[in-house]
Design a protein around this motif. Structure first.
Motif, PDB file in Angstrom:
ATOM      1  N   LYS A  37       0.904  -0.898  -0.389  1.00 37.75           N
ATOM      2  CA  LYS A  37      -0.271  -0.079   0.267  1.00 37.75           C
ATOM      3  C   LYS A  37       1.012   1.314   0.115  1.00 37.75           C
ATOM      4  CE  LYS A  37      -3.770   1.450   2.586  1.00 37.75           C
ATOM      5  NZ  LYS A  37      -4.456   2.228   1.114  1.00 37.75           N
ATOM      6  N   TYR A  80      -6.515  13.876  -2.782  1.00 37.13           N
ATOM      7  CA  TYR A  80      -6.527  12.602  -3.640  1.00 37.13           C
ATOM      8  C   TYR A  80      -6.527  11.749  -3.052  1.00 37.13           C
ATOM      9  CZ  TYR A  80      -4.388   8.421  -5.804  1.00 37.13           C
ATOM     10  OH  TYR A  80      -4.099   7.349  -6.260  1.00 37.13           O
ATOM     11  N   GLN A  85       1.888   6.950  -6.934  1.00 31.73           N
ATOM     12  CA  GLN A  85       0.818   7.040  -7.060  1.00 31.73           C
ATOM     13  C   GLN A  85       1.131   9.129  -7.045  1.00 31.73           C
ATOM     14  OE1 GLN A  85      -2.656   6.873  -8.441  1.00 31.73           O
ATOM     15  NE2 GLN A  85      -2.929   8.766  -8.352  1.00 31.73           N
ATOM     16  N   GLN A  86       1.754   9.394  -6.235  1.00 34.10           N
ATOM     17  CA  GLN A  86       1.698  10.224  -5.259  1.00 34.10           C
ATOM     18  C   GLN A  86       3.401  10.863  -6.127  1.00 34.10           C
ATOM     19  OE1 GLN A  86       0.537  12.466  -3.571  1.00 34.10           O
ATOM     20  NE2 GLN A  86      -0.693  10.460  -3.365  1.00 34.10           N
ATOM     21  N   GLN A 102       0.992   3.827  -3.406  1.00 33.76           N
ATOM     22  CA  GLN A 102       0.804   5.526  -2.774  1.00 33.76           C
ATOM     23  C   GLN A 102       1.880   6.207  -2.932  1.00 33.76           C
ATOM     24  OE1 GLN A 102       0.014   5.517   1.862  1.00 33.76           O
ATOM     25  NE2 GLN A 102      -2.636   4.983   1.067  1.00 33.76           N
ATOM     26  N   ILE A 144      -3.087  -0.254  -6.762  1.00 31.43           N
ATOM     27  CA  ILE A 144      -2.570   1.500  -7.473  1.00 31.43           C
ATOM     28  C   ILE A 144      -3.780   1.914  -9.043  1.00 31.43           C
ATOM     29  CG2 ILE A 144      -0.829   1.003  -8.690  1.00 31.43           C
ATOM     30  CD1 ILE A 144       0.300   3.460  -8.361  1.00 31.43           C
ATOM     31  N   SER A 175      -6.327   7.276  -2.247  1.00 31.41           N
ATOM     32  CA  SER A 175      -6.385   6.420  -2.709  1.00 31.41           C
ATOM     33  C   SER A 175      -7.065   5.370  -2.160  1.00 31.41           C
ATOM     34  CB  SER A 175      -4.806   5.698  -2.154  1.00 31.41           C
ATOM     35  OG  SER A 175      -4.577   5.224  -0.826  1.00 31.41           O
ATOM     36  N   HIS A 194      -6.481  -0.760 -12.341  1.00 27.73           N
ATOM     37  CA  HIS A 194      -5.961  -0.473 -11.387  1.00 27.73           C
ATOM     38  C   HIS A 194      -4.390  -1.189 -11.149  1.00 27.73           C
ATOM     39  CE1 HIS A 194     -10.205   0.148 -10.222  1.00 27.73           C
ATOM     40  NE2 HIS A 194      -9.563   1.394  -9.468  1.00 27.73           N
ATOM     41  N   ASP A 249     -10.351   5.013  -6.552  1.00 27.97           N
ATOM     42  CA  ASP A 249      -9.519   5.619  -5.950  1.00 27.97           C
ATOM     43  C   ASP A 249     -10.259   7.253  -6.028  1.00 27.97           C
ATOM     44  OD1 ASP A 249      -7.448   4.581  -6.219  1.00 27.97           O
ATOM     45  OD2 ASP A 249      -5.927   5.284  -7.721  1.00 27.97           O
TER      46      ASP A 249
END
Length: 712
Positions: free
Chosen positions: A319, A346, A326-327, A323, A355, A348, A380, A545
């Motif tokens: 996780k 945002y 994604q960031q 994250q 993701i 998640s 995802h 998300d």
């Protein structure tokens, strides 16, 4: 062990207020359980069976906890609950109680369930008796069978705990399962401690009792003389069967545990894939020693906890990785926007490695404009995130090149189609001129935006859309109609992905209406509003998300009276044209620009007349005051024709063909913008402040509207 004695009971209605002498002579006590009041009355003989003094018992079931080991209490609860649920009138079962000296006694109980006229159970009356000798002498229920029964009940508790651990997704989830009332305490455990192995040390992550923390043990080395360190070193469980053994074996730790009245303990290594990942300590305050069967049960429990703990730790790592990836794909900072307040959020997905491809972006554009993007790549996984990162960069580049919103979207679709991917993406792009409030939007299969008005009301803005990015290029349908709206000061544009709207079993339109209601009921501040909306998504959970972008046009601190006027002029209505001229003349003079009033009126009249003569529709005239260090008035004349105006040569005697020449001569700046299926011709006029309120108010608040990024 089979349940016995569930035969019909014949007890007086007021039992145990008047205990039966015959029952007492036969060693039987009686009880009366008031289900409505929650009181459990015992007669004198029942007190003896439970080894309780009358002053030790207050009629509440909780007061029996000292005599009922958790596995036995759970067993008795299950038998009574099953009888009530099945509609039975009687039940019978054997269970163990813990006597005052710590030894165990087998007890037999029979109960009769009383129901009211509706069939609802409201009372249970029955008997309890010492059944230890009976079972010990019975060939069917001898000592070995009694041990087997106790082992079976403990095994059932372990199975319940293991089933609950299967759903744990974090270390805290594992701890919650162990501390739950239906968890490890049903094995008779008084306190639980758990530590994780990290870089050669054991970090304590769970303590069983408030105030039970032992100084200096929050983080310990594996080579220190503590039982948790020992089991991690040896990979073998440690069973401490008496206070004396604990004191002799761990003299440093024992003085800190005397207040807990520990009588025995079991320390278990938590081993996963052949290596220790932690240790578990189970402290008891009412027992000494562990049978071979009990040790086997606890070792099995430790193995189950270790497996669940490893899954939870890997899940948390996945996780965090998802994250962080994604960031890294989202904007690190949101630029300050002149004349606006911006908030982005945002969240998640709830599932660890899932993701998503949701994103937002805010793009500074020339001329005081800004582009707002919200989008969602199909899927995802990390591939969706990678595609999202490329799309975000491409959209930003095309927008910065000065293309129209429709062209930006079409080019992005072609780019995605030419990538080595089978993914498509939905997207909404809004280009806002914050000096005028004009927002042009295009939509590629994405959710419609919401518009919150200054009075707090909120509605869905229907944006005529095209196909998702990638698909429109594949099918050769790259048309993205432009929808125009006016973002007046104080209004907020809300862009989001479907994770904020979609819920299982809920229609999308209902979800949009619910979101609009939440926006309307939310605070005015965009940061607080964004936080509240994301909080709603977190409470609801979900497996998608959420990306959110709010853009609010600032209200000038000292607004000009009538800072914006608008009027429609229909063809064949000469009065409408006259009223438009009057509106322009009056407003310009009222705003302190008397010296330019004739120029502005003449240019406006020329543009409106051109619309009425050369198109089949009406003209919409808008007059605005533009904020900024230089005072400007802006006139916009919109029509439904996509044909651009062109300059024509007028002859010496000609009476037409001089319109654009006149506009060029009188206006300081002018241009043409696409508006949906039509266009708008605009002109700007610099004016000198003649009114006191212009000098004092400085035309409104021009400070930077800092954006905020909180990716949750």
């Amino acid at each position: 062990m089979a349940e016995r004695g569930a035969s019909a009971l014949s007890l007086p209605e007021d039992s145990p207020a008047h205990p039966d002498t015959i029952l007492a002579l036969n060693g039987m006590g009686t009880f009366d359980w008031d289900l409505d009041a929650g009181l459990f009355h015992l007669d004198a003989r029942a007190h003896e069976v439970f080894d309780l003094l009358p002053e030790e018992y207050d009629g509440r079931l909780e007061s029996l906890a000292a005599r009922m080991p958790p596995p036995e209490a759970a067993h008795l609860d299950a038998v009574v609950a099953r009888a009530i649920k099945d509609g039975s009138e009687h039940y019978g079962t054997y269970f163990r109680i813990r006597r005052r000296d710590g030894s165990y006694r087998w007890t037999h109980s029979q109960g009769a369930i009383r129901r009211d006229g509706t069939g609802r159970p409201h009372r249970v009356v029955g008997i309890v008796r010492d059944a230890t000798r009976e079972l010990a002498e019975s060939p069917e229920h001898g000592p070995r069978t009694l041990r087997d029964e106790a082992f079976r009940r403990q095994t059932n508790v372990v199975q319940v705990i293991t089933a609950a651990l299967a759903h744990a997704r974090s270390v805290h989830d594992v701890i919650d399962v162990l501390k739950n009332a239906h968890g490890i305490r049903r094995l008779g455990v008084a306190s639980v401690v758990m530590g994780l192995v990290e870089a050669g040390r054991i970090r304590l992550v769970a303590e069983g009792l408030a105030g039970s923390f032992v100084p200096g043990t929050r983080i310990t080395r594996i080579d220190e003389p503590y039982p948790m360190s020992e089991v991690v070193r040896t990979l073998a469980p440690r069973f401490i069967e008496s206070p004396e053994e604990f004191s002799d074996g761990y003299p440093i730790l024992w003085p800190h545990l005397t207040a807990l009245h520990v009588t025995s303990a079991a320390y278990l290594p938590l081993i996963a894939q052949g290596r220790p990942i932690g240790a578990l300590g189970l402290l008891y305050s009412d027992r000494r020693g562990f049978s071979a069967e009990e040790r086997a049960v606890l070792v099995a429990l430790g193995s189950s906890i270790a497996q669940s703990l490893q899954r939870a730790m890997l899940y948390e790592q996945d996780k965090d990785l998802a994250q962080n990836l994604q960031q890294a794909m989202l904007p690190r900072t949101i630029p300050s926007v002149r004349g606006a307040e911006v908030a982005v959020r945002y969240r998640s997905a709830a599932l660890g490695r899932d993701i998503g491809g949701d994103w937002y972006d805010l793009i500074p554009l020339p001329g005081g404009r800004v582009g707002a993007v919200i989008g969602d790549v199909q899927g995802h996984d990390t591939h969706a995130a990678a595609v999202m990162g490329q799309l975000r960069i491409v959209l930003r580049a095309y927008a910065a090149e000065g293309h129209t919103p429709a062209a930006v979207m079409a080019r992005a679709s072609v780019f995605l189609h030419e990538l080595d991917t089978d993914r498509f993406a939905t997207c909404l792009y809004a280009q806002a001129d914050l000096s005028t409030g004009v927002v042009q939007m295009v939509r590629a299969g994405h959710l419609d935006p919401l518009l919150r008005y200054s009075d707090g009301t909120c509605r869905r803005i229907c944006v005529e859309g095209g196909l998702p990015l990638g698909l429109s290029a594949e099918f050769g349908r790259l048309e993205y109609p432009i929808t125009t709206l006016e973002l007046d000061p104080g209004r907020t544009l809300v862009l989001c992905t479907d994770g904020l709207v979609e819920q299982p079993g809920v229609d999308l339109d209902d979800g949009m209406r619910a979101l609009a209601s939440a926006v309307a009921a939310g605070p005015q501040d965009v940061r607080e509003l964004a936080g509240r909306l994301i909080g709603m998504a977190e409470e609801r959970g979900g497996e998608d998300d959420v990306a959110l972008l709010l853009l609010r046009r600032r209200v000038p601190e000292t607004p000009l009276a009538g800072g914006r006027l608008r009027r429609h002029v229909a063809p064949g209505d000469p009065e409408a044209l006259s009223r438009a001229r009057h509106m322009i003349r009056t407003a310009v003079r009222a705003w302190g620009a008397r010296e330019r009033a004739d120029d502005i009126e003449l240019v406006t009249d020329e543009l409106v007349t051109n619309v009425l003569m050369h198109t089949e529709g009406s003209a919409a005239v808008t007059l605005r005051v533009l904020d900024g260090p230089e005072r400007k008035l802006r006139v916009e004349v919109e029509d439904s024709s996509s044909a651009l105006p062109r300059r024509r040569e007028a002859g010496a005697e000609g009476v037409s063909g001089r319109g654009l020449l006149l506009v060029e001569l009188l206006a300081d700046r002018w241009g043409v913008e696409a508006r949906g299926g039509g266009k708008a011709v605009w002109c700007e006029f610099e004016v000198r402040a003649e009114r006191e309120d212009w000098e004092e108010g400085d035309g409104g608040a021009d400070g930077d509207g800092g954006g905020e990024r909180d990716a949750g």
